[in-house]
Design a protein around this motif. Structure first.
Motif, short mmCIF file in Angstrom:
data_model
loop_
_atom_site.label_atom_id
_atom_site.label_comp_id
_atom_site.label_asym_id
_atom_site.label_seq_id
_atom_site.Cartn_x
_atom_site.Cartn_y
_atom_site.Cartn_z
N THR A 142 -77.23 -119.04 77.38
CA THR A 142 -76.05 -119.43 76.62
C THR A 142 -75.60 -120.81 77.11
O THR A 142 -76.11 -121.34 78.10
CB THR A 142 -74.91 -118.42 76.82
OG1 THR A 142 -74.54 -118.42 78.21
CG2 THR A 142 -75.33 -117.02 76.40
N ARG A 143 -74.61 -121.37 76.42
CA ARG A 143 -74.12 -122.69 76.82
C ARG A 143 -73.50 -122.63 78.21
O ARG A 143 -73.68 -123.53 79.02
CB ARG A 143 -73.10 -123.20 75.80
CG ARG A 143 -72.56 -124.55 76.20
CD ARG A 143 -71.54 -125.09 75.25
NE ARG A 143 -71.03 -126.35 75.79
CZ ARG A 143 -69.88 -126.87 75.48
NH1 ARG A 143 -69.09 -126.26 74.61
NH2 ARG A 143 -69.48 -128.00 76.02
N GLU A 144 -72.77 -121.56 78.51
CA GLU A 144 -72.12 -121.42 79.81
C GLU A 144 -73.15 -121.31 80.94
O GLU A 144 -72.99 -121.91 82.00
CB GLU A 144 -71.17 -120.22 79.82
CG GLU A 144 -69.94 -120.37 78.93
CD GLU A 144 -70.25 -120.19 77.44
OE1 GLU A 144 -71.28 -119.54 77.11
OE2 GLU A 144 -69.50 -120.71 76.61
N GLU A 145 -74.20 -120.51 80.69
CA GLU A 145 -75.26 -120.37 81.70
C GLU A 145 -75.96 -121.71 81.92
O GLU A 145 -76.28 -122.08 83.06
CB GLU A 145 -76.27 -119.32 81.26
CG GLU A 145 -75.75 -117.89 81.27
CD GLU A 145 -76.75 -116.92 80.67
OE1 GLU A 145 -77.71 -117.35 80.00
OE2 GLU A 145 -76.56 -115.71 80.87
N ALA A 146 -76.20 -122.43 80.83
CA ALA A 146 -76.85 -123.74 80.96
C ALA A 146 -75.97 -124.71 81.75
O ALA A 146 -76.46 -125.46 82.60
CB ALA A 146 -77.17 -124.32 79.59
N ALA A 147 -74.65 -124.67 81.50
CA ALA A 147 -73.73 -125.55 82.22
C ALA A 147 -73.73 -125.22 83.72
O ALA A 147 -73.71 -126.12 84.56
CB ALA A 147 -72.33 -125.44 81.65
N GLN A 148 -73.78 -123.93 84.06
CA GLN A 148 -73.83 -123.52 85.47
C GLN A 148 -75.13 -123.98 86.12
O GLN A 148 -75.14 -124.44 87.27
CB GLN A 148 -73.67 -121.99 85.60
CG GLN A 148 -72.29 -121.49 85.24
CD GLN A 148 -71.22 -122.08 86.14
OE1 GLN A 148 -71.42 -122.24 87.34
NE2 GLN A 148 -70.08 -122.43 85.56
#
Length: 138
Positions: free
Chosen positions: A82-88
């Motif tokens: 997801t976008r959040e996982e990618a940002a992390q």
């Protein structure tokens, strides 16, 4: 060259020729001086330096294949995220001493918003080596 003569008519005229013999003598003396002093100027110290072999420890940066399909779904090295996982993950990669290269592959039908969000997340994490991957026209 002018030689002395006993002609009284020409005795008052100045001599118009240059005597080259003293100039040639000076030139030859300077040449000998330079030949003698030139070897003294190239003074070298003979050293027997140690011989070692060393290899450069060049750490190559990791490569991250980041893909965005036509639906806007994100893939990190083939794994759906997801976008959040990618940002992390971007934040974790940005803290490394050798930053990885990000190869961004976006489907031509994908919305620009997903690509812009991914670039913004990578930039916030401090990653600057981002390259767009495309296929050449045939």
């Amino acid at each position: 060259m002018a030689f002395a003569s006993f002609d009284s008519k020409r005795s008052n005229a100045p001599m118009a020729e240059i005597n080259m013999v003293p100039l040639i003598d000076v030139m030859l003396v300077l040449l000998v001086i330079f030949i003698v002093t030139a070897p003294l100027l190239t003074h070298a110290v003979k050293l027997d330096l140690p011989k070692v072999s060393s290899q450069v420890n060049e750490v190559k940066p990791d490569k991250i294949d980041f893909a965005i399909d036509a639906k806007g779904e994100r893939f990190w090295n083939g794994e759906r995220v997801t976008r959040e996982e990618a940002a992390q993950r971007f934040l974790a990669e940005g803290k490394k001493t050798v930053q990885p290269e990000i190869h961004l592959r976006a489907d031509q039908e994908s919305a620009y918003k997903a690509v812009a969000q991914t670039l913004a997340d990578a930039s916030k994490a401090g990653l600057s080596k981002v390259g767009f991957v495309s296929e050449p026209e045939r």
